[in-house]
Scaffold this motif. Sequence first.
Motif, PDB file in Angstrom:
ATOM      1  N   HIS A  47      40.796   0.772  16.717  1.00  0.00           N
ATOM      2  CA  HIS A  47      39.324   0.380  16.534  1.00  0.00           C
ATOM      3  C   HIS A  47      38.361   1.459  16.000  1.00  0.00           C
ATOM      4  N   ALA A  48      37.596   1.230  14.884  1.00  0.00           N
ATOM      5  CA  ALA A  48      36.399   2.255  14.694  1.00  0.00           C
ATOM      6  C   ALA A  48      35.410   1.938  16.149  1.00  0.00           C
ATOM      7  N   GLY A  63      30.057  -3.192  17.839  1.00  0.00           N
ATOM      8  CA  GLY A  63      29.302  -4.256  17.498  1.00  0.00           C
ATOM      9  C   GLY A  63      30.040  -5.635  17.787  1.00  0.00           C
ATOM     10  N   ARG A  64      31.194  -5.817  17.888  1.00  0.00           N
ATOM     11  CA  ARG A  64      32.060  -6.907  18.536  1.00  0.00           C
ATOM     12  C   ARG A  64      32.558  -7.218  19.768  1.00  0.00           C
ATOM     13  N   GLU A  77      32.127   2.019  15.943  1.00  0.00           N
ATOM     14  CA  GLU A  77      30.922   1.348  15.756  1.00  0.00           C
ATOM     15  C   GLU A  77      31.588  -0.220  15.483  1.00  0.00           C
ATOM     16  N   ASP A  78      32.370  -0.466  14.960  1.00  0.00           N
ATOM     17  CA  ASP A  78      32.933  -2.034  14.751  1.00  0.00           C
ATOM     18  C   ASP A  78      33.200  -2.447  16.181  1.00  0.00           C
ATOM     19  N   HIS A 114      37.459   4.936   7.888  1.00  0.00           N
ATOM     20  CA  HIS A 114      37.982   3.980   6.690  1.00  0.00           C
ATOM     21  C   HIS A 114      39.522   3.564   7.127  1.00  0.00           C
ATOM     22  N   PRO A 136      31.872   4.787  10.558  1.00  0.00           N
ATOM     23  CA  PRO A 136      33.263   3.982  10.473  1.00  0.00           C
ATOM     24  C   PRO A 136      34.374   5.007   9.991  1.00  0.00           C
ATOM     25  N   PRO A 150      41.475  -3.342  10.157  1.00  0.00           N
ATOM     26  CA  PRO A 150      40.141  -4.234  10.386  1.00  0.00           C
ATOM     27  C   PRO A 150      40.129  -4.706  11.635  1.00  0.00           C
ATOM     28  N   MET A 151      38.951  -4.942  12.118  1.00  0.00           N
ATOM     29  CA  MET A 151      38.625  -5.882  13.296  1.00  0.00           C
ATOM     30  C   MET A 151      39.009  -7.353  12.916  1.00  0.00           C
TER      31      MET A 151
END
Length: 544
Positions: free
Chosen positions: A404-405, A411-412, A407-408, A332, A330, A336-337
Amino acid sequence: MTSMKRVLKLCLGSARGAMVQGGALTVLVLLAGVGLLALSGWFITAAAAAGLAGAGLAFEVFRPSAGVRALALGRTGARYGERLLTHDATLKALVAVRLRLLRGLMSQPLRRLERARAGAALNRLIADVDALDGVTLRLFLPAVAGALTLLVSVIGLAVLVSGTVALWIGAVYGIGALGIGLRFGPQALPVARRAERALQAVRARTNDAFAARADLTVYNALDRQIAHAGHAATELAKARAHRDGIERAAQFWVTATVQLAVAGALGLGFMAVTNGALSAPLAMTGVLAALALSEALMPLARGISEFGRIADSARRVMGDIPETVPELHPRHDAKPMVVPPLDLRSVAIRPLIDTLSLTVEAGEMALLAGPSGVGKTTVLNVIAGLLPPDRGKVCIGGTPLTDHAEEDLRGRLGFVPQRTTVMDGTLMDSLRLGNATLTEAEAWHLLDIVQMAGFAKSRDGLQTRLGSRGNALSGGERRRVALARAIAGRPPVLLMDEPTEGLDEATATAVLKGIRAYLPKSAILIASHRACDRVLATRVITLR
């Protein structure tokens, strides 16, 4: 050679300690072999000379014999340790190469991946990477260990035996190794490339014949396809025969180099003994040391024959690995998602779409409609981040997709492409790709949603094997497994391309209703042309 250097750097960086220790043991093995044969020659000759002189009873036999045994046992132990360390280090290095290659392939543009033949990419991951073990085991370690062994042996012979003998042995082996490498090394590369092309042709044509055997039989073309594969096999045999010929020629000159070194050491030693400048045992030490050094030169012929294959594999593999591969962790600094909506702002995807703006709110199920080829699949690929838009922005929760990161985002944002992929394993294995913490109760609930619970109960439940590429399932069953996998992590945004293709209307309606109920707050965007999908959509967006 740049590719070879990159492979070597990656291998050394992955297991530097074990590689250095293994290389040191390789040198120790070679030096122990030289010392063993040299000491044995000196011992036998000195014992014979003492016997002829009538001083056999006074000759010290215990220390030389102890030295011979110590060298023999030490060489055996060092060989075991060398094999253990170098092979372990090489296997770890190949793991690192495969991971970087996979990341490199996944970072390539979607269009290039779509054009890539699956067999060719798989061959890079398996056969080509396997061939790279020769960079360390067949080329680097034998060359470095052989050079160090020769240097130490020449210095030792110069001190203990004769500077002339030592210089002769060093010059013959050094010039011989360099000459053989320069003579036969460049020949191996084009031969290896021809062999590799022929091998790929054999695999591709054989696989094509097997996959299409029913159609080929119907059209009476199976024999022609088999003959086509046979022609490639003939070319492969010719290339391999050429490569074997190069290895035999290199081996001949390696043997000639060894014989020249031994003959010269014998002649120089004999003259030194005749002139009284050297004792017979020491002269024999030089001769047998020259013979023992052949072990350092023998891998050269095999390395030359493998050089072309290794270099060609390195070129293909390193061509798909960028100089710097971003690590999957991720960011930093990423924003934020947040929850949907999904928002496309003046997106252009040439040549299909000039300008497209749309918003899908939380809890909404929108449907992309339009004739085939209008760009529905391309729009979903752009939203999923697989294709960059030519202009405009794709935002989730007000944040551009690129912020957006990774991995995030994965995942979403759930995505079910038109061509779904199911890998070998169990039903539970496949569902846990979408949610690693999925429980069995949750898995059964997902199967109920996609109307697959009955299928699972009639087989082995969650342990039902799916087969290679899901060949134990029908097309509709594979698609429903992919749908269950995509919703397993409850993604806030769900993209589905022809999700009900291959399903009857009743099943299709039940599946989409189940997904909507399971993800009540998710923004869902579907690309479809089916009327049953259109009925369930809250809004239809028509592309023209």
